[in-house]
Design a protein around this motif. Sequence first.
Motif, short mmCIF file in Angstrom:
data_model
loop_
_atom_site.label_atom_id
_atom_site.label_comp_id
_atom_site.label_asym_id
_atom_site.label_seq_id
_atom_site.Cartn_x
_atom_site.Cartn_y
_atom_site.Cartn_z
N GLY A 62 6.62 -13.39 33.40
CA GLY A 62 6.97 -14.72 33.84
C GLY A 62 6.71 -15.77 32.79
O GLY A 62 6.28 -15.47 31.67
N LEU A 63 6.98 -16.98 33.18
CA LEU A 63 6.86 -18.14 32.29
C LEU A 63 5.73 -19.03 32.76
O LEU A 63 5.60 -19.31 33.95
CB LEU A 63 8.18 -18.93 32.32
N GLU A 64 4.91 -19.46 31.82
CA GLU A 64 3.85 -20.42 32.10
C GLU A 64 4.13 -21.70 31.31
O GLU A 64 4.30 -21.64 30.09
CB GLU A 64 2.48 -19.88 31.69
N GLU A 82 2.85 -23.28 36.10
CA GLU A 82 4.06 -22.87 36.83
C GLU A 82 5.17 -22.53 35.84
O GLU A 82 5.16 -23.02 34.71
CB GLU A 82 4.55 -24.03 37.72
N PRO A 83 6.12 -21.70 36.29
CA PRO A 83 6.22 -21.02 37.58
C PRO A 83 5.32 -19.80 37.72
O PRO A 83 5.12 -19.30 38.80
CB PRO A 83 7.68 -20.63 37.67
N SER A 137 7.78 -16.83 38.94
CA SER A 137 8.90 -17.11 38.05
C SER A 137 10.24 -16.62 38.58
O SER A 137 11.25 -17.32 38.49
CB SER A 137 8.65 -16.49 36.67
N TYR A 145 11.19 -18.87 41.80
CA TYR A 145 10.71 -20.25 41.69
C TYR A 145 11.47 -21.22 42.60
O TYR A 145 10.88 -22.05 43.28
CB TYR A 145 10.83 -20.68 40.23
N ASN A 155 16.67 -21.23 39.39
CA ASN A 155 15.32 -21.34 38.85
C ASN A 155 15.28 -22.27 37.64
O ASN A 155 14.38 -23.11 37.51
CB ASN A 155 14.80 -19.95 38.44
N ASN A 156 16.25 -22.10 36.76
CA ASN A 156 16.31 -22.94 35.56
C ASN A 156 16.54 -24.40 35.91
O ASN A 156 15.95 -25.30 35.29
CB ASN A 156 17.42 -22.44 34.63
N LEU A 175 13.28 -25.85 37.10
CA LEU A 175 12.37 -26.06 35.98
C LEU A 175 12.73 -27.33 35.21
O LEU A 175 11.86 -28.16 34.92
CB LEU A 175 12.40 -24.86 35.04
N PHE A 182 5.90 -17.11 27.46
CA PHE A 182 6.28 -15.98 28.29
C PHE A 182 5.11 -14.99 28.29
O PHE A 182 4.50 -14.75 27.24
CB PHE A 182 7.52 -15.28 27.74
N TYR A 239 14.80 -17.41 32.10
CA TYR A 239 14.50 -18.68 31.43
C TYR A 239 14.78 -18.63 29.92
O TYR A 239 14.54 -19.62 29.22
CB TYR A 239 13.03 -19.05 31.65
#
Length: 222
Positions: A72-74, A81-82, A86, A89, A103-104, A107, A123, A172
């Motif tokens: 996932g993405l921080e 988040e997410p 992720s 989301y 999701n994008n 964000l 990531f 993402y």
Amino acid sequence: MKILLATSNPHKLEEIQDIMADADVELVTLADIGLDVPEPVEDKDTFEGNSALKAKYYADLAGMMCIADDSGLEVDALGGEPGVKSARYSGKEGPRKIVDIANNRMLMQKMKGVAPSKRDARFVCAMSLCSPDKGDALVQVRGTIEGRILKNDECEDEIHPEKGKGTNGFGYDPLFFVSGLSMTTAELTADEKNRVSHRGAAAREMARQLVLIRKTQMGEKK
């Protein structure tokens, strides 16, 4: 060594297969072994927790060693988040292409107005190896890649910034800019992405651990 790779994501399968090609590991999928079961509920609050949960679940059902990952993405400006959410989301359901865009979009909406210097992100990929009927994961590894989230005016379509830049990735990737490479992860080739990605880093370390496990097993048989 035959190992089940617990994913239905063809992108992940291709990436991990390529990276583990020299580790003398035969990766098989759920479809390969005819295992059609409901996915486990990923209710842990860490990537490591979810990857171990999935690996144990499928290892027990398949009766064979299993590798599972949670990625996932921080985003620092969003308090991480997410994160483990992720993939879901936005709360949108449906085909990956539709979910990814939703999701994008969420964000980029949350990042609206965030200063360029505050858009740092990473990531993360946690990968676990479990054996059937065992408790804890045999091996857990983590890989990361640092970058930042694009600003609206850096995207190819400023009216629809969720499209980001590049078409080679998924999720993402089009929004994640790797400063050292001056491009998004969706602009990288498959080989380039394997060399620098969070999943590539985790898979390489997992491959190294699998080689050590195989050597230990061979030594025990002598």
